[in-house]
Scaffold this active site. Structure first.
Site, short mmCIF file in Angstrom:
data_model
loop_
_atom_site.label_atom_id
_atom_site.label_comp_id
_atom_site.label_asym_id
_atom_site.label_seq_id
_atom_site.Cartn_x
_atom_site.Cartn_y
_atom_site.Cartn_z
N CYS A 70 5.83 -10.15 -9.05
CA CYS A 70 4.49 -10.38 -8.50
C CYS A 70 3.98 -11.79 -8.77
O CYS A 70 2.91 -12.17 -8.29
CB CYS A 70 3.52 -9.35 -9.05
SG CYS A 70 4.07 -7.67 -8.69
N CYS A 85 -5.01 1.49 -9.19
CA CYS A 85 -3.81 0.75 -8.75
C CYS A 85 -4.16 -0.25 -7.67
O CYS A 85 -4.98 0.02 -6.79
CB CYS A 85 -2.78 1.73 -8.19
SG CYS A 85 -2.36 3.07 -9.32
N SER A 86 -3.48 -1.40 -7.69
CA SER A 86 -3.67 -2.40 -6.64
C SER A 86 -3.03 -1.89 -5.35
O SER A 86 -2.38 -0.85 -5.32
CB SER A 86 -3.07 -3.73 -7.07
OG SER A 86 -1.73 -3.56 -7.46
N ILE A 121 -1.05 -1.94 -1.42
CA ILE A 121 0.15 -2.35 -0.67
C ILE A 121 -0.37 -3.17 0.51
O ILE A 121 -1.14 -2.65 1.33
CB ILE A 121 0.93 -1.12 -0.16
CG1 ILE A 121 1.23 -0.14 -1.30
CG2 ILE A 121 2.20 -1.55 0.56
CD1 ILE A 121 2.07 -0.66 -2.40
N LYS A 174 -6.70 -5.50 -6.70
CA LYS A 174 -7.21 -4.14 -6.55
C LYS A 174 -7.89 -3.90 -5.21
O LYS A 174 -7.76 -2.82 -4.63
CB LYS A 174 -8.19 -3.88 -7.71
CG LYS A 174 -8.90 -2.57 -7.69
CD LYS A 174 -7.95 -1.45 -7.98
CE LYS A 174 -8.41 -0.12 -7.43
NZ LYS A 174 -8.17 0.00 -5.99
N HIS A 201 -2.79 -7.11 -2.50
CA HIS A 201 -1.71 -7.61 -3.36
C HIS A 201 -0.44 -7.81 -2.51
O HIS A 201 0.53 -7.07 -2.64
CB HIS A 201 -1.48 -6.61 -4.49
CG HIS A 201 -0.49 -7.03 -5.54
ND1 HIS A 201 -0.04 -8.33 -5.67
CD2 HIS A 201 0.14 -6.32 -6.51
CE1 HIS A 201 0.82 -8.39 -6.67
NE2 HIS A 201 0.95 -7.19 -7.19
#
Lengths: 387, 387
Positions: free
Chosen positions: B85, B208-209, B211, B331, B335
């Protein structure tokens, strides 16, 4: 700009190595290079890691961090570089920039690829990802077909060099017989090449480089540091160049002169203040036999259209005026994609140090490596001098 | 060493963009950045391209060359960088080194990722390749499970901060409401986070961040060149750091202090000659809510163990003493892995130029970005000053 030198080298055996994982390969070559440099691991300040496609072939990305933990390098910064078959040389190029910028004094550069555990379809799909998926791969093109088109265009522009292409394969196989790390230890004839399994006309399987597991690591240091600690003949990087061109064949100005090589060669020769005739020996990117012939022309070793004749006349043989791929090249030593450019440098350093054994070239003071990615959309060239 | 500045920025909308191919994303963000810099394409001397895993998700590698041809950049050298990342920030870091080394004066840095065209299993497997496949992924670990372990360990060492984690999500969602490029425009409550789909205890889907499809490009120039041609407030890179740590959780000294951040932060603060308290705002790597809390501690903004309380007290809000992730963060802004680090920088440059619209911070002269790769096995930090 600071000068940079190579003070340590390590290479695995190349080939189909079912007993060796990616980590095994990295551990083997990495530790060899660090031992060869004779430095404590703690003195290594950064790791640059070339890998082409472990993300696809082994669902393993983040190879910089993987290699660092495998080699026990602690909290040093790591990065993976990728530019198809030039991934290893790109790692080297970034390391060079960082040392020149004064960011680090001693760094490790590595490359590794594990390919032979996957079947041919998966290997081929992975390799083809180095071309343009929308415009080439999705239409059925793979690298043998792209380079077959390049060969046919070369025939159209400069005459049929099918025989000389076969001679390139024969010569590289001969050289590999003398390289203990080479994958292919098999003497072949021109007839063998002609009669090989047809891949994409005019290329037979003997015109194509190998599918290879392998890893190579180099330790680089700022030359003023290297002069104090190097235990071998100092090998200085006196020239470096990096060029590009369109990813697609359709986007290129020429199929028989690789613009990326021209750009990179101009930069590297200018930095080294040398001419092509000053180079004692070179490792060039023979992904296919036609590529070797084109490269020796683009590098200025031979006039355009005369590379094949020069090869046929023995000029590129180990005892010729311009020995090419004395390691055996991608064709016979092997082509572990992400490690290939570094393997070319490994050979040049070994030759410049005079430790290349049976394949040692007599005069080896200045060597050059040329590493292509994709259909020559990326080219990295480096020139080294033994001091 | 030469100084480097950012003179152009371009960003796509982030999100699920089924009508946009990788090339479309690159074309959009790349051309925006070049137009914003107001320079002819011919003045760009090299391209550094961050991409995490198009080789797996789109069987498209060699993204440097792909982006160069897509943007019509001719024969310039290109390289793709990857470090999970942190891939985008790694491209930036290599560009920085090359300009500092004097190799180039003006370069383009880009990042792109296309993820939403693949199903959840393929996306998850691709993401999990950023961990150690042999020791973690093959045993069933994915990133939510790895960071859930980190969260639970944090609870063990510093007390339960479940509520503050939820508050981080709420705050980032609020910020994203004001960002026209953000993926998630949805106000949420702490209760929403608690009641979200459970992913890996204590993490729900709201921890969770995202997709994300997206791309970001930046134009960098040596500051002495930038001073002559920059059409905006000049944003200078005054600090840069890059650290690593073991790829595996098992290999780390601590799960609640990321060594890679400590190493990178020390380097960046030292180069900038600044303290954490000098930073006006920061974009930090909130791949999960717990990560944001840990990062604000590791960066020295808050004492270890007090990051959650600082967040609860509003210190990291847009009007707080240390605004964090005013863009919406990974978030809620999104991302797009290979572009994420550059998107953080896009936000800082926009804030320092004073063009961040409704989310503009009042005092924005010095900004910081912190970008992690994997389970914090890679960290890149940069500090920027508006002049």
């Amino acid at each position: 700009m600071r000068s940079v030198s190579i003070i340590g080298i390590g290479e695995t055996k190349m080939g189909r190595l079912p007993d060796k994982s990616l980590k095994d390969l990295i551990r083997d070559a990495g530790n060899k290079a660090i031992e060869d440099a004779g430095i404590p691991k703690e003195s290594i300040q950064a790791l640059y890691m070339g890998n082409f496609n472990a993300g696809y072939w082994s669902t393993q990305s983040h190879m910089g961090a993987l290699a660092s933990e495998t080699l026990g390098l602690g909290t040093i910064p790591t990065v993976r570089t990728e530019g198809a078959c030039a991934s290893g040389s790109l790692a080297f190029r970034q390391a060079l920039a960082a040392i020149k910028a004064g960011m680090y004094d001693i760094v490790l550069v590595g490359g590794a690829e594990k390919m032979t555990h996957r079947n041919t379809e998966v290997v081929t799909t992975g390799l083809a990802s180095a071309a343009d998926v929308e415009l080439e791969t999705a239409l059925g093109a793979t690298f043998p077909s792209l380079f077959a088109m390049i060969a046919n265009r070369y025939f159209h522009e400069y005459g049929n060099v099918r025989k000389e292409m076969a001679m390139a394969a024969v010569q590289n196989h001969e050289n590999a017989m003398l390289n203990p790390n080479a994958q292919m230890k098999k003497k072949i004839t021109i007839e063998d090449v002609y009669n090989g399994f047809p891949v994409a006309d005019p290329l037979t399987v003997y015109d194509c480089s190998l599918i290879t597991d392998g890893s190579v690591f180099l330790v680089l240091a700022a030359t003023e540091v290297a002069e104090k600690i190097c235990k071998h003949r100092l090998v200085e990087v006196i020239g470096s160049g990096h060029g590009g061109s369109a990813l697609t064949l359709a986007g290129k100005k020429s199929l028989t002169t690789f613009e990326s090589t021209i750009v990179a060669a101009n930069e590297a020769y200018k930095m080294a203040n040398l001419k092509p005739s000053d180079i004692d020996l070179a490792e060039v990117h023979d992904c296919f036999t036609i590529t070797q012939i084109i490269n020796t022309e683009d590098l200025g070793f031979f006039e355009k259209g005369t590379g094949a004749r020069a090869l046929a006349e023995g000029k590129t043989a180990r005892d010729g005026v311009k020995p090419i791929n004395v390691s055996g090249g991608l064709k016979a030593k092997g082509h572990p994609i992400g490690a290939t450019g570094l393997s070319q440098m490994y050979e040049i350093v070994a030759q410049l140090r005079g430790i290349a054994g049976e394949r040692q070239i007599k005069k080896a003071d200045i060597g050059l490596t040329q590493n292509l990615g994709g259909s020559a959309a990326t080219c990295v060239i480096n020139i080294f001098r033994g001091r």
